[in-house]
Motif scaffolding. Structure first.
Motif, short mmCIF file in Angstrom:
data_model
loop_
_atom_site.label_atom_id
_atom_site.label_comp_id
_atom_site.label_asym_id
_atom_site.label_seq_id
_atom_site.Cartn_x
_atom_site.Cartn_y
_atom_site.Cartn_z
N CYS A 57 0.84 -1.20 0.00
CA CYS A 57 0.00 0.00 0.00
C CYS A 57 0.87 1.24 0.00
O CYS A 57 2.10 1.16 0.12
N ASP A 58 0.22 2.40 -0.17
CA ASP A 58 0.91 3.68 0.01
C ASP A 58 0.83 4.05 1.49
O ASP A 58 -0.16 3.76 2.16
N ASN A 59 1.87 4.73 1.98
CA ASN A 59 1.83 5.23 3.34
C ASN A 59 2.38 6.66 3.37
O ASN A 59 3.53 6.87 2.99
N PRO A 60 1.59 7.64 3.79
CA PRO A 60 0.17 7.51 4.14
C PRO A 60 -0.68 7.18 2.91
O PRO A 60 -0.27 7.46 1.78
N PRO A 61 -1.87 6.62 3.13
CA PRO A 61 -2.71 6.19 2.00
C PRO A 61 -3.36 7.35 1.26
O PRO A 61 -3.93 7.15 0.18
N ALA A 62 -3.31 8.54 1.82
CA ALA A 62 -3.87 9.74 1.19
C ALA A 62 -3.15 10.95 1.77
O ALA A 62 -2.36 10.82 2.72
N ASP A 63 -3.38 12.15 1.20
CA ASP A 63 -2.85 13.37 1.80
C ASP A 63 -3.53 13.57 3.16
O ASP A 63 -4.76 13.59 3.25
N ILE A 64 -2.74 13.72 4.22
CA ILE A 64 -3.30 13.87 5.56
C ILE A 64 -2.67 15.06 6.27
O ILE A 64 -1.59 15.53 5.90
N ARG A 106 -12.67 21.83 9.86
CA ARG A 106 -11.91 21.51 11.08
C ARG A 106 -11.24 20.16 10.88
O ARG A 106 -11.89 19.18 10.50
N ILE A 107 -9.92 20.12 11.08
CA ILE A 107 -9.18 18.89 10.80
C ILE A 107 -8.26 18.56 11.97
O ILE A 107 -7.76 19.45 12.66
N PHE A 108 -8.08 17.26 12.19
CA PHE A 108 -7.21 16.78 13.27
C PHE A 108 -6.06 15.98 12.68
O PHE A 108 -6.13 15.50 11.55
N THR A 109 -5.00 15.85 13.46
CA THR A 109 -3.81 15.14 12.99
C THR A 109 -4.20 13.75 12.46
O THR A 109 -4.87 12.99 13.15
N GLY A 110 -3.77 13.46 11.25
CA GLY A 110 -4.09 12.17 10.62
C GLY A 110 -5.35 12.21 9.79
O GLY A 110 -5.65 11.25 9.08
N GLY A 111 -6.08 13.31 9.86
CA GLY A 111 -7.30 13.43 9.06
C GLY A 111 -6.98 13.65 7.59
O GLY A 111 -6.01 14.34 7.24
N ILE A 112 -7.79 13.08 6.69
CA ILE A 112 -7.58 13.23 5.26
C ILE A 112 -7.91 14.66 4.83
O ILE A 112 -8.92 15.23 5.25
N ILE A 113 -7.04 15.22 3.98
CA ILE A 113 -7.23 16.58 3.48
C ILE A 113 -8.47 16.62 2.58
O ILE A 113 -8.56 15.87 1.60
N PRO A 114 -9.44 17.47 2.90
CA PRO A 114 -10.68 17.52 2.10
C PRO A 114 -10.43 18.02 0.68
O PRO A 114 -9.46 18.75 0.41
N GLU A 115 -11.30 17.62 -0.21
CA GLU A 115 -11.22 18.06 -1.60
C GLU A 115 -11.33 19.59 -1.66
O GLU A 115 -12.15 20.20 -0.99
#
Length: 414
Positions: A57-64, A106-115
């Motif tokens: 897999c990719d790590n992280p699996p998405a932009d976070i 509102r975003i927390f550490t490890g949260g995926i960056i919204p579109e």
């Protein structure tokens, strides 16, 4: 006769040099075939990875997000800007909303960056005006967006090299890659046989004219670091019958046999005679080194056998010098060569004799310079000096006298 092997016909065998002995030891690899086994991640510490692993897999699996704060568009990142908070994104619970100009999530550490967002304003840099409104009170003008990009750590399909002894850091990585099981080499089975009428098992009450059989425990502990399963056999008496019985037992369930003691030229040094009577053949009998001159190696019933000296320092040092390189060769471990360092002496030393000498000492740093201090006593029976040392100073045969500040080569003690 097996090619490359010679029968021992007497005790006065050729004294070979260190490099010859290493090459002959490594040639024993062809007699040992190690198989692989699939084991769980939780049981794999200290084992040897047998082949490359492909990242799953990719790590992280998405932009976070790397911080707690608010995901916004970069163009909204200026002081006194008021933004409408339209949603929340936390690790495992991403926002599904697309963010427009003038909006934030509102975003927390490890949260995926919204579109629609490409920057995170940390929460310390905003003032909360209401439940869904914030004002930016401080701007971070650096290039840091506080976003960890997809695959920054590793990408799907990358290779992790095999043939390495697995550390806790490796297990952390493999778990991040998604592996619950993978293939490792099966442990190398080694039988260790101590020989001598004077030897007594540790833990028993000391008797007159006896000494504790310590060598096997130091050697076993060292070899276990290299994914070896060591069996310490009962102590053999100084008779061909006792030695032979132990060797027969060792042959039943060993990839490699190590004997300790009984390999010099005294009346009670009978291990080679016992091996000869059992049909064993030898590739060398003794080496031009100190400590470790009586070291020998050969084949017994298609099993490699290495004989180490009886003095405890000699046996331990020769395990590092000869047995560990063979194990590295068998498992294709890297590095396969001694890691030499050049350091400065902190005292004068006399010229060396005709044998290559591995001297115990301690290397340390003084004013960003590596200095080595040699132990005053180098007798091969002194286990405390070995325990107190962290390196071996290498003196080639006939190495001239050296003075304080001169450079010498060392290898670190394992």
């Amino acid at each position: 006769m097996v090619e490359g092997l010679v029968n021992l016909s007497g005790i006065n065998q050729k004294l070979i040099n260190f490099d010859e002995a290493i090459n002959l030891i490594l040639s024993l690899k062809k007699y040992i075939i190690v198989k692989t086994d699939k084991i769980t991640l939780s049981k794999s510490i200290g084992r040897i990875l047998s082949k490359k692993l492909i990242t799953l897999c990719d790590n992280p699996p998405a932009d976070i997000s790397s911080m707690d704060g608010y995901a916004i568009k970069k163009r909204d990142s200026h002081r006194e800007k008021i933004l409408q908070v339209i949603d929340e994104s936390s690790a495992g619970s991403p926002s599904k909303k697309k963010v427009s100009t003038g909006q934030a999530v509102r975003i927390f550490t490890g949260g995926i960056i919204p579109e629609g967002t490409n920057k995170v304003i940390i929460q310390e840099n905003v003032k909360i005006l209401s439940e869904n409104k914030i004002r930016i009170i401080k701007c971070n003008n650096s290039e840091n967006t506080f976003i960890r990009k997809k695959g920054t750590d590793f990408k799907k399909g990358n290779f992790i090299e095999g043939c390495t002894i697995l550390s806790p850091r490796d297990l952390l990585l493999f778990a991040s890659m998604g592996y619950g099981k993978f293939e490792v080499y099966k442990k190398l089975k080694i039988s260790i046989l101590s020989i001598g009428n004077e030897l007594l098992e540790p833990g028993k009450k000391i008797k007159r004219n006896k000494i504790y059989a310590s060598n096997a425990y130091g050697i076993s502990g060292l070899l276990k670091k290299y994914s070896c399963k060591c069996e310490i056999l009962p102590i053999a008496e100084d008779t061909i019958l006792s030695i032979s019985k132990n060797l027969i037992n060792a042959l039943k369930n060993s990839d490699l046999i190590i004997t300790i003691g009984g390999a010099s030229v005294g009346n009670y040094d009978l291990v080679k005679d016992a091996i000869k009577k059992m049909g064993g053949k030898f590739i060398f009998e003794k080496v031009n080194i100190r400590p470790g001159k009586p070291t020998f190696a050969g084949i017994l019933n298609k099993k490699p056998i290495i004989g180490l000296p009886g003095n405890p320092v000699s046996s331990y040092v020769c395990t590092q010098l000869f047995v560990i390189p063979l194990i590295e060769e068998i498992f294709n471990l890297r590095p396969k060569k001694f890691s030499l360092s050049s350091v400065h002496l902190n005292s004068d030393i006399q010229a060396n004799g005709s044998r290559m000498h591995f001297m115990r000492g301690n290397v340390f740093d003084i004013n960003q310079k590596k200095i080595v201090s040699l132990k005053n006593e180098q007798d091969s029976s002194l286990t405390k000096t070995l325990q107190e040392s962290n390196c071996l100073v290498i003196r080639p045969p006939f190495d001239p006298a050296k003075v304080k500040g001169d450079k010498v080569d060392i290898i670190k003690l394992i």
